[in-house]
Design a protein around this motif. Structure first.
Motif, PDB file in Angstrom:
ATOM      1  N   TYR A  86      30.468  62.655  38.122  1.00  0.00           N
ATOM      2  CA  TYR A  86      30.624  64.078  37.820  1.00  0.00           C
ATOM      3  C   TYR A  86      30.329  64.326  36.228  1.00  0.00           C
ATOM      4  O   TYR A  86      30.638  63.652  35.589  1.00  0.00           O
ATOM      5  CB  TYR A  86      32.382  64.329  37.943  1.00  0.00           C
ATOM      6  N   ASP A  87      29.573  65.416  36.098  1.00  0.00           N
ATOM      7  CA  ASP A  87      29.251  65.756  34.874  1.00  0.00           C
ATOM      8  C   ASP A  87      29.893  67.293  34.592  1.00  0.00           C
ATOM      9  O   ASP A  87      29.594  68.180  35.248  1.00  0.00           O
ATOM     10  CB  ASP A  87      27.783  65.907  34.658  1.00  0.00           C
ATOM     11  N   LEU A  88      31.064  67.162  33.885  1.00  0.00           N
ATOM     12  CA  LEU A  88      31.902  68.400  33.866  1.00  0.00           C
ATOM     13  C   LEU A  88      31.168  69.650  33.125  1.00  0.00           C
ATOM     14  O   LEU A  88      31.788  70.717  32.790  1.00  0.00           O
ATOM     15  CB  LEU A  88      33.150  68.033  33.297  1.00  0.00           C
ATOM     16  N   SER A  89      30.008  69.246  32.426  1.00  0.00           N
ATOM     17  CA  SER A  89      29.298  70.438  31.842  1.00  0.00           C
ATOM     18  C   SER A  89      28.389  71.206  32.998  1.00  0.00           C
ATOM     19  O   SER A  89      27.886  72.453  32.631  1.00  0.00           O
ATOM     20  CB  SER A  89      28.395  69.805  30.952  1.00  0.00           C
ATOM     21  N   GLU A  91      28.733  73.075  36.586  1.00  0.00           N
ATOM     22  CA  GLU A  91      29.779  74.052  37.162  1.00  0.00           C
ATOM     23  C   GLU A  91      30.015  73.625  38.497  1.00  0.00           C
ATOM     24  O   GLU A  91      31.165  73.514  38.846  1.00  0.00           O
ATOM     25  CB  GLU A  91      29.243  75.289  37.234  1.00  0.00           C
ATOM     26  N   ASP A  93      29.756  70.447  39.790  1.00  0.00           N
ATOM     27  CA  ASP A  93      30.662  69.119  39.808  1.00  0.00           C
ATOM     28  C   ASP A  93      31.930  69.330  39.148  1.00  0.00           C
ATOM     29  O   ASP A  93      32.830  68.770  39.895  1.00  0.00           O
ATOM     30  CB  ASP A  93      29.939  68.140  38.573  1.00  0.00           C
ATOM     31  N   LYS A  94      31.993  70.357  38.359  1.00  0.00           N
ATOM     32  CA  LYS A  94      33.413  70.638  37.767  1.00  0.00           C
ATOM     33  C   LYS A  94      34.302  71.450  38.837  1.00  0.00           C
ATOM     34  O   LYS A  94      35.561  71.116  38.943  1.00  0.00           O
ATOM     35  CB  LYS A  94      33.275  71.809  36.871  1.00  0.00           C
ATOM     36  N   SER A  95      33.690  72.103  40.089  1.00  0.00           N
ATOM     37  CA  SER A  95      34.571  72.665  40.985  1.00  0.00           C
ATOM     38  C   SER A  95      34.713  71.617  41.865  1.00  0.00           C
ATOM     39  O   SER A  95      35.908  71.689  42.573  1.00  0.00           O
ATOM     40  CB  SER A  95      33.565  73.902  41.768  1.00  0.00           C
ATOM     41  N   MET A  98      37.744  69.755  40.590  1.00  0.00           N
ATOM     42  CA  MET A  98      38.840  70.619  40.465  1.00  0.00           C
ATOM     43  C   MET A  98      39.462  70.681  41.912  1.00  0.00           C
ATOM     44  O   MET A  98      40.639  70.728  41.962  1.00  0.00           O
ATOM     45  CB  MET A  98      38.699  71.971  40.063  1.00  0.00           C
ATOM     46  N   LYS A 219      36.977  65.764  29.444  1.00  0.00           N
ATOM     47  CA  LYS A 219      35.663  66.461  29.461  1.00  0.00           C
ATOM     48  C   LYS A 219      34.570  65.506  29.199  1.00  0.00           C
ATOM     49  O   LYS A 219      34.579  64.701  28.375  1.00  0.00           O
ATOM     50  CB  LYS A 219      35.603  67.628  28.638  1.00  0.00           C
ATOM     51  N   LYS A 221      31.430  62.882  31.363  1.00  0.00           N
ATOM     52  CA  LYS A 221      31.089  62.370  32.542  1.00  0.00           C
ATOM     53  C   LYS A 221      32.207  61.420  32.985  1.00  0.00           C
ATOM     54  O   LYS A 221      32.790  60.834  32.464  1.00  0.00           O
ATOM     55  CB  LYS A 221      29.690  61.868  32.167  1.00  0.00           C
TER      56      LYS A 221
END
Length: 633
Positions: A86-89, A91, A93-95, A98, A219, A221
């Motif tokens: 996951y790369d939280l930068s 969107e 991967d962030k979703s 989450m 925040k 990777k």
């Protein structure tokens, strides 16, 4: 079941494969189940999913193959399955992360299957007993104040505040029973223990080190490696008894016997009351009537005065309303429609529970219970049409087309409309419980193509038969009903009538609601069938008692009252469902709350028709019986 051949080298060159399937994930804190693919877990690229029956689809089960592959007696240690980065930068991967974290906070549970057996997570509970849960959590959460939620209490290493711990490793233990060298071996149990590891060596993981934590403040990777270990243990349990260890870990038997004994006491009390009325009160009235009849006959011979006979005849209690007791009720069309639908549900419930008691609908046959109930309901359209037509004709109705259309569409239409609205919510939430469009079309086809024609056939034979002959004639002018006391007024009698039937079932109802909303396994169909019989007897006897009291008070409007008296049990059921929601469940979210009460409305309507029909049939038999005995003309 998987048949495992003998493993001697001269009989087979390769070890037999054991396939692990994954099912949908659910939570006691949310009504919304999700498919395994909805979470970003390890998946197979292309694999044929096993076919699912109608009951599995309606219950939201979504079974698919998993990437966890192993062979019999070939033990594995910390074998990698896949890694999710996951790369939280980004969107997307962030979703995904989450959604995974939200699943951990709501305590969503995996449901894995090996050889049609649930892979269980067994842990110690109070009194030194062990509970085997047919699911295990995807992770857990430690709150901002350091309070560990759900499965985080199993380890002291889960101690960082506002942090999620994902169970990215499972220790699987497969128990097998040897059938001899010539026969082979069979799987009898599959257990696992979820673990959390922050793998330091991705290429050669050793399942050591700290826990895999995901802080809310993290925040950057992140990589999550999923692994598993598997070992085999020979067991003395035979294949036929392989479900016992799961069922025996649910200590409900003593409570069930207490419920049965409590219900039997109520039934014996009501039976004694009904027997007292039938053998004492009615016998006394009938004896006095017969004695009076002989006396009046002598007077008629001497005086030839018919008015003396009529005055003497109409002297006692319930016989005063003999000319009005079979007068058609108000809204007879609606009552007959309810009776037809109730008879359909009553027969469906009896046959379904009978098959379940024989073992045909056990938990091993996934979805069989719901499939059997739906198919039986569709095929029982003929009794529904016949009962509705017979009673509507006896009520003096002539709009037979309207009657059969309402029988076919009113109650099923209300249920389907509620079900469809709930399904729209599930579609909007992306839940696996959402019924696919093709299945909805199939259900509608069964309804319109099979149930409706069968209802028309039943109505044809119902209207074709002669009108039911009542034992007494109906007066042309309705008799005026005297002022009633508080206890013989309609509403207090209806409210009191549902208490005893509900008292017989509320303990069993707790376990049924647990199986539906808390995802516990329900298998006690023998107890359920006994409670069903007790409920039928209790509804019948309570309604007969109140009906007799109202007839003695010269109130002859018994038809709707008998239906609503036992049908009011559904109101108590609804109240209990609300109590269960606020005291036993931990459901959060607007969608889950709407779904809970939406499905509860469907269950309450079905229960209302079911119990109301029992009460009406019992009261109809009782009224016909007592007025046939005295033969009042």
């Amino acid at each position: 079941s998987i048949f495992l051949p003998s493993l001697s080298p001269n009989q087979c060159a390769t070890l037999p494969a054991i396939e692990l399937f994954v099912n949908r994930l659910d939570s006691v804190e949310s009504v919304l189940p999700y498919e395994y693919a909805a979470f970003d877990f390890c998946q197979l690229e292309k694999e044929n999913r096993p076919s699912e029956n109608l009951g599995q689809v309606l219950f939201g089960e979504r079974i698919e193959p998993s990437p966890y592959k192993f062979h019999f007696k070939k033990e594995e240690q910390c074998k990698p399955v896949c890694i999710k980065n996951y790369d939280l930068s980004k969107e997307q991967d962030k979703s995904k992360l989450m959604f995974l974290k939200n699943g951990m906070s709501l305590n969503y549970q995996h449901h894995w299957i090996i050889d049609n057996m649930p892979v269980t997570w067994c842990y110690d509970v109070e009194d030194g007993q062990k509970f085997c849960n047919p699911g295990f959590p995807i992770g857990c959460y430690v709150t901002k104040d350091g309070h560990p939620k759900d499965a985080c209490v199993i380890s002291s290493s889960f101690n960082q505040k506002d942090t999620y711990y994902i169970f990215n490793h499972v220790d699987i233990t497969i128990h097998f029973h040897s059938e001899g060298n010539e026969v082979g071996a069979r799987l009898v149990a599959a257990k696992l223990e979820p673990r959390s590891f922050k793998h330091t060596n991705i290429d050669k993981p050793d399942c050591t080190g700290g826990s895999m934590d995901i802080s809310n403040e993290f925040k950057g990777k992140l990589g999550i490696l999923y692994t598993y270990s598997v070992k085999y243990i020979e067991s003395h349990f035979k294949w036929a008894s392989r479900w016992d260890y799961i069922l025996e870990s649910m200590p409900h038997t003593n409570i069930q016997w207490f419920s049965i004994m409590n219900s039997l006491v109520i039934v014996l009390f009501l039976s004694g009351m009904v027997a007292m009325i039938m053998l004492r009160t009615l016998h006394k009235d009938i004896a006095r009537y017969n004695q009076m009849d002989s006396t009046v006959s002598l007077i008629l011979t001497l005086c030839n005065d018919i008015s003396v006979y009529e005055e003497a005849q109409e002297e006692f209690g319930w016989k005063l309303v003999h000319g009005d007791v079979f007068r058609p009720p108000r809204k007879g069309m609606l009552l007959s429609v309810f009776l037809g639908s109730g008879a359909q549900i009553l027969i469906m419930t009896f046959v379904t529970l009978f098959f379940a008691c024989l073992g045909f609908l056990s938990p091993a046959n996934r979805g069989a219970l719901m499939t059997c109930a739906v198919v039986l309901w569709v095929l029982l359209g003929t009794p529904a049409g016949y009962v509705a037509a017979r009673f509507y004709k006896s009520f003096g109705g002539e709009k037979w087309k309207t009657n059969v259309l309402l029988t076919s569409f009113l109650c099923p239409g209300i249920v389907f409309a509620d079900f469809f609205i709930m399904n729209l919510i599930l579609w909007g939430e992306g839940s696996s419980a959402a019924i696919p469009f093709g299945t909805l079309v199939a259900i509608l086809s069964m309804w319109f193509g099979i149930s409706v024609p069968l209802t028309f056939i039943g109505a044809y034979f119902g209207f074709k038969k002669h009108v039911m002959e009542h034992p007494v004639r109906i007066n042309q002018i309705p008799r005026q009903i005297p002022e009633q006391s508080f206890y013989t007024k309609p509403l207090p009698g209806i409210v009191m009538g549902g208490i005893l039937p509900f008292g017989c079932i509320f303990i069993q109802l707790f376990f049924i609601l647990n199986s539906i909303w808390s995802h516990q396994m329900y298998y006690m169909f023998g107890f359920l069938f006994l409670v069903f019989i007790i409920l039928v007897i209790t509804c019948s006897e309570a309604t007969i008692l109140l009906c007799y009291f109202h007839l003695c008070a010269e109130d002859y409007h018994w038809q709707w009252r008998s239906f609503l008296t036992s049908g009011f049990t559904a109101i108590y059921f609804s109240i209990y469902a609300v109590h269960y929601f606020f005291t036993k469940l931990q459901i959060t979210g607007t969608a889950s709350t709407i779904l809970y009460f939406g499905y509860t409305m469907i269950m309450a309507l079905i229960f209302f028709l079911f119990t109301g029909t029992i009460g009406f049939f019992a009261c109809f038999w009782f009224v016909t019986k007592i007025y046939s005995v005295v033969k009042v003309d």
